[in-house]
Design a protein around this motif. Sequence first.
Motif, PDB file in Angstrom:
ATOM      1  N   ASN A   1      36.407  38.237  44.158  1.00 48.98           N
ATOM      2  CA  ASN A   1      36.892  39.610  43.988  1.00 48.98           C
ATOM      3  C   ASN A   1      37.620  39.791  42.657  1.00 48.98           C
ATOM      4  OD1 ASN A   1      35.986  40.297  46.638  1.00 48.98           O
ATOM      5  ND2 ASN A   1      37.836  39.339  47.473  1.00 48.98           N
ATOM      6  N   LEU A   2      36.930  39.489  41.575  1.00 53.29           N
ATOM      7  CA  LEU A   2      37.487  39.714  40.246  1.00 53.29           C
ATOM      8  C   LEU A   2      37.706  41.212  40.044  1.00 53.29           C
ATOM      9  CD1 LEU A   2      38.175  38.379  37.448  1.00 53.29           C
ATOM     10  CD2 LEU A   2      35.846  39.025  36.759  1.00 53.29           C
ATOM     11  N   PRO A   3      38.922  41.633  39.695  1.00 52.17           N
ATOM     12  CA  PRO A   3      39.178  43.067  39.500  1.00 52.17           C
ATOM     13  C   PRO A   3      38.536  43.578  38.218  1.00 52.17           C
ATOM     14  CG  PRO A   3      41.135  41.802  38.968  1.00 52.17           C
ATOM     15  CD  PRO A   3      40.149  40.826  39.543  1.00 52.17           C
ATOM     16  N   GLN A   4      38.528  44.895  38.055  1.00 53.13           N
ATOM     17  CA  GLN A   4      37.915  45.482  36.860  1.00 53.13           C
ATOM     18  C   GLN A   4      38.744  45.201  35.612  1.00 53.13           C
ATOM     19  OE1 GLN A   4      37.106  49.626  37.464  1.00 53.13           O
ATOM     20  NE2 GLN A   4      35.587  49.261  39.063  1.00 53.13           N
ATOM     21  N   SER A   5      40.047  45.074  35.772  1.00 53.56           N
ATOM     22  CA  SER A   5      40.943  44.757  34.667  1.00 53.56           C
ATOM     23  C   SER A   5      41.724  43.506  35.032  1.00 53.56           C
ATOM     24  CB  SER A   5      41.901  45.930  34.420  1.00 53.56           C
ATOM     25  OG  SER A   5      42.883  45.581  33.473  1.00 53.56           O
ATOM     26  N   TYR A   6      41.844  42.558  34.087  1.00 48.39           N
ATOM     27  CA  TYR A   6      42.526  41.311  34.392  1.00 48.39           C
ATOM     28  C   TYR A   6      43.103  40.724  33.112  1.00 48.39           C
ATOM     29  CZ  TYR A   6      37.631  40.166  33.383  1.00 48.39           C
ATOM     30  OH  TYR A   6      36.380  40.131  32.837  1.00 48.39           O
ATOM     31  N   LEU A   7      43.981  39.753  33.262  1.00 48.70           N
ATOM     32  CA  LEU A   7      44.635  39.083  32.144  1.00 48.70           C
ATOM     33  C   LEU A   7      44.126  37.652  32.068  1.00 48.70           C
ATOM     34  CD1 LEU A   7      47.089  39.493  30.046  1.00 48.70           C
ATOM     35  CD2 LEU A   7      48.365  38.077  31.661  1.00 48.70           C
ATOM     36  N   ILE A   8      43.606  37.275  30.882  1.00 49.43           N
ATOM     37  CA  ILE A   8      43.194  35.897  30.640  1.00 49.43           C
ATOM     38  C   ILE A   8      44.285  35.226  29.813  1.00 49.43           C
ATOM     39  CG2 ILE A   8      41.453  34.377  29.653  1.00 49.43           C
ATOM     40  CD1 ILE A   8      39.425  36.603  29.916  1.00 49.43           C
TER      41      ILE A   8
ATOM     42  N   THR B   1      44.866  36.345  35.922  1.00 46.39           N
ATOM     43  CA  THR B   1      45.760  37.085  36.819  1.00 46.39           C
ATOM     44  C   THR B   1      45.327  38.536  36.883  1.00 46.39           C
ATOM     45  OG1 THR B   1      47.305  37.496  34.997  1.00 46.39           O
ATOM     46  CG2 THR B   1      47.729  35.579  36.374  1.00 46.39           C
ATOM     47  N   ASP B   2      45.682  39.207  37.978  1.00 41.33           N
ATOM     48  CA  ASP B   2      45.355  40.626  38.094  1.00 41.33           C
ATOM     49  C   ASP B   2      46.468  41.465  37.473  1.00 41.33           C
ATOM     50  OD1 ASP B   2      47.450  40.719  39.934  1.00 41.33           O
ATOM     51  OD2 ASP B   2      46.131  40.725  41.681  1.00 41.33           O
ATOM     52  N   ASP B   3      46.354  42.785  37.560  1.00 46.50           N
ATOM     53  CA  ASP B   3      47.301  43.673  36.900  1.00 46.50           C
ATOM     54  C   ASP B   3      48.694  43.617  37.516  1.00 46.50           C
ATOM     55  OD1 ASP B   3      45.429  44.465  35.082  1.00 46.50           O
ATOM     56  OD2 ASP B   3      44.853  46.285  36.156  1.00 46.50           O
ATOM     57  N   SER B   4      48.814  43.070  38.715  1.00 44.74           N
ATOM     58  CA  SER B   4      50.128  42.909  39.343  1.00 44.74           C
ATOM     59  C   SER B   4      50.733  41.543  39.040  1.00 44.74           C
ATOM     60  CB  SER B   4      50.014  43.094  40.858  1.00 44.74           C
ATOM     61  OG  SER B   4      49.231  42.053  41.431  1.00 44.74           O
ATOM     62  N   ASN B   5      50.080  40.801  38.110  1.00 39.18           N
ATOM     63  CA  ASN B   5      50.525  39.471  37.688  1.00 39.18           C
ATOM     64  C   ASN B   5      50.328  38.412  38.757  1.00 39.18           C
ATOM     65  OD1 ASN B   5      51.461  37.948  35.486  1.00 39.18           O
ATOM     66  ND2 ASN B   5      53.530  37.845  36.343  1.00 39.18           N
ATOM     67  N   LYS B   6      49.438  38.664  39.694  1.00 38.63           N
ATOM     68  CA  LYS B   6      49.105  37.681  40.730  1.00 38.63           C
ATOM     69  C   LYS B   6      47.995  36.775  40.201  1.00 38.63           C
ATOM     70  CE  LYS B   6      47.158  37.211  45.363  1.00 38.63           C
ATOM     71  NZ  LYS B   6      46.579  37.948  46.543  1.00 38.63           N
ATOM     72  N   GLU B   7      48.229  35.455  40.269  1.00 36.97           N
ATOM     73  CA  GLU B   7      47.218  34.507  39.813  1.00 36.97           C
ATOM     74  C   GLU B   7      46.024  34.514  40.744  1.00 36.97           C
ATOM     75  OE1 GLU B   7      46.834  29.721  39.646  1.00 36.97           O
ATOM     76  OE2 GLU B   7      48.497  30.552  38.430  1.00 36.97           O
ATOM     77  N   ILE B   8      44.818  34.629  40.146  1.00 31.45           N
ATOM     78  CA  ILE B   8      43.600  34.622  40.944  1.00 31.45           C
ATOM     79  C   ILE B   8      42.649  33.491  40.529  1.00 31.45           C
ATOM     80  CG2 ILE B   8      43.659  37.071  41.559  1.00 31.45           C
ATOM     81  CD1 ILE B   8      41.831  37.674  39.243  1.00 31.45           C
ATOM     82  N   GLY B   9      43.080  32.674  39.568  1.00 35.34           N
ATOM     83  CA  GLY B   9      42.265  31.538  39.169  1.00 35.34           C
ATOM     84  C   GLY B   9      42.974  30.683  38.146  1.00 35.34           C
ATOM     85  N   HIS B  10      42.756  29.353  38.221  1.00 36.04           N
ATOM     86  CA  HIS B  10      43.414  28.436  37.283  1.00 36.04           C
ATOM     87  C   HIS B  10      42.575  27.169  37.168  1.00 36.04           C
ATOM     88  CE1 HIS B  10      46.770  26.468  35.171  1.00 36.04           C
ATOM     89  NE2 HIS B  10      46.355  25.376  35.794  1.00 36.04           N
ATOM     90  N   LEU B  11      42.450  26.671  35.924  1.00 37.41           N
ATOM     91  CA  LEU B  11      41.806  25.379  35.714  1.00 37.41           C
ATOM     92  C   LEU B  11      42.456  24.704  34.510  1.00 37.41           C
ATOM     93  CD1 LEU B  11      39.771  25.674  33.048  1.00 37.41           C
ATOM     94  CD2 LEU B  11      38.282  26.762  34.710  1.00 37.41           C
TER      95      LEU B  11
END
Length: 481
Positions: free
Chosen positions: A156-163, A181-191
């Motif tokens: 569920n990658l959002p339309q806007s995100y921070l890399i 991370t998403d726009d609410s600064n919630k981490e959604i992926g890390h490597l």
Amino acid sequence: MSIIILVLTSCTNNSNELTYSWNNTVDRTWAGENFWANRLQDWEVEDGKLVCTEASEKKPMRTLHSVTSRLENKGDFQMSVQTGTTTPETTLNDESASGFLIGAGASIDYRAAALIHHSPGQEGGYFAGVIANGKFFIQDFNSKEKKILIEKTIENLPQSYLISISGVQTGTDYNLNLTVTDDSNKEIGHLTYTFEENKVNGNVALVSHPGTGKNTGAFWFNNWKLSGEKFNYNASHTSGPIISAQHTLSNEILKINAQLMPIGKDDNSSVKLEIKPNEAWEEVGNSEIQDLSYNALFRIENFNYKSNVPYRLSYDLKDNHETFYYEGTFKPNPVTKETIVVAGFTGNHNLAKGVERGPFNWKEQIWYPHTQLINNVEKQNPDVLFFSGDQIYEGASPTFQDFNNKFEDYMYKWYLWCWAYADITKDLPTITLPDDHDVFQGNVWGNGGGDTDKDDKGGYVHGAEFVKVVERTQVSHMPDP
């Protein structure tokens, strides 16, 4: 060269952190003086965002390089950028991605490294990005195999995100951390992936990659943040807004041609010229910037000074209400010399082959920005510079010709000439005569000045308006007939 640099994009610099924001930048086909875009026509500032406009699978790896910040020092570093696709309603292909290029062109000039895009090859760097379908990865862009070094999947990658990417030095290695991370600064992926220290040195760039097949994509960016001790910031390594100046002095008439990067329709539209024959600056001209060619021409009569006269061109930046100065020297005509030294140039090839004929050896096959040539010319202490034609090559220096965007494509290649030779043209009278390749042709002759559809029929192929842009940029400072 004495240049005062003031940031055109909305930029903050606190505690060794730079933030580039396009929120308040007027719409234009130019990202700002801290960057170099590949190609010029592939990027624009629109509605408060930096947008890649090229989504063809034939134009992969569109890059926008930082030219003022480079990974060169010891220590840690961090980068982040907001991004998203420009076509959020479309399910994009499994390769369409945005992100960062790091470690590009470590052993070559920052301007040469700023051309890295499209084709992988030696010193091409590493692409750390996010695919629109939800995968994120680190890819080796140093060889034609373009091996994926590590990848993970985001649900569920959002339309806007921070890399975000950070490099933590541990001895002679760097642990590279890629976080989404998403726009609410919630981490959604890390490597995390470990590199040798020298692998991450070089240029950094934003990347918009369309992918292949159907449903290719393009991406927007904003709030690009760079920080950390590993970044070497050099405020003199800029690309505008005034990128070069050429002048001639004949019969006490001085003419100077100021070349600007592409300003927007809401930007300030004039340039001021001042000279300093004594202790104070004196304004001697104010000139309107020409459409399409983005140059401003000045003419000073009765210019008969017997010693060097400093000059400066100034441009008021609308974004931050500051003034950019570009400085040089007008020298008196060397009428007392027995020998006049003319430095002659012809055929300005920047690379051994076009970058689109990949793979491309970025370390060995790029000659730009001709540093050795320019240094050797300076040792001859010339009085006049004479460029006799083919200042640009339309087909492979660095990219294929783009007839659909020929005005922007010409300026993209012309700006490279300006950027390379600016340090000598700012102080020396410069004669610049276009030849066939400057007007995007293999040959030019005859036909009474009319345009034609082929080189071999004679005349200009691309019409009067295009030829006039070439002439304004290259010969408008020539002495009066």
